[in-house]
Scaffold this motif. Structure first.
Motif: not given
Length: 113
Positions: A3-6, A11-13
């Motif tokens: 979930w953290l990676m997602f 956010v980066l996207l």
């Protein structure tokens, strides 16, 4: 962890998309390009960037079939689904030359790939 990676990726996207639009608009405006062309180019690049990333990653990791399948699948989806939904919303007026020349070439290129 997933979930953290997602969440980080999302956010980066969003930040990357915002940066792309701002910078492309600024560059186009400095070069005297019309707002319509800037907008169309940004949309075209933005919608193709995910396919480019997946295809590059697949090709670099030795999965060329995934890269080719991604390109062909994206092409088929864009032509059939997006064009179909657009035609359902508002009938499309096309020239006869498009149907007689461009469509067979597009189909032939897709089949060839």
């Amino acid at each position: 962890m997933t979930w953290l990676m997602f969440a980080s990726g999302l956010v980066l996207l969003v930040l990357g998309a915002n940066l792309l639009v701002e910078r492309a608009s600024a560059i186009g405006a400095k070069l005297g390009v019309s707002a319509l062309i800037i907008g169309l180019t940004v949309v075209a690049f933005g919608t193709s960037a995910p396919e480019l990333a997946v295809s590059l990653q697949s090709a670099l990791s030795g999965n060329s079939a995934v890269a080719v399948g991604n390109v062909v699948g994206s092409n088929i989806f864009n032509v059939l689904f997006i064009l179909g939904v657009s035609a359902v919303i508002r009938p499309l007026l096309v020239q006869v030359a498009l149907i007689r020349i461009d469509v067979p070439i597009m189909i032939g290129a897709s089949v060839a790939v």
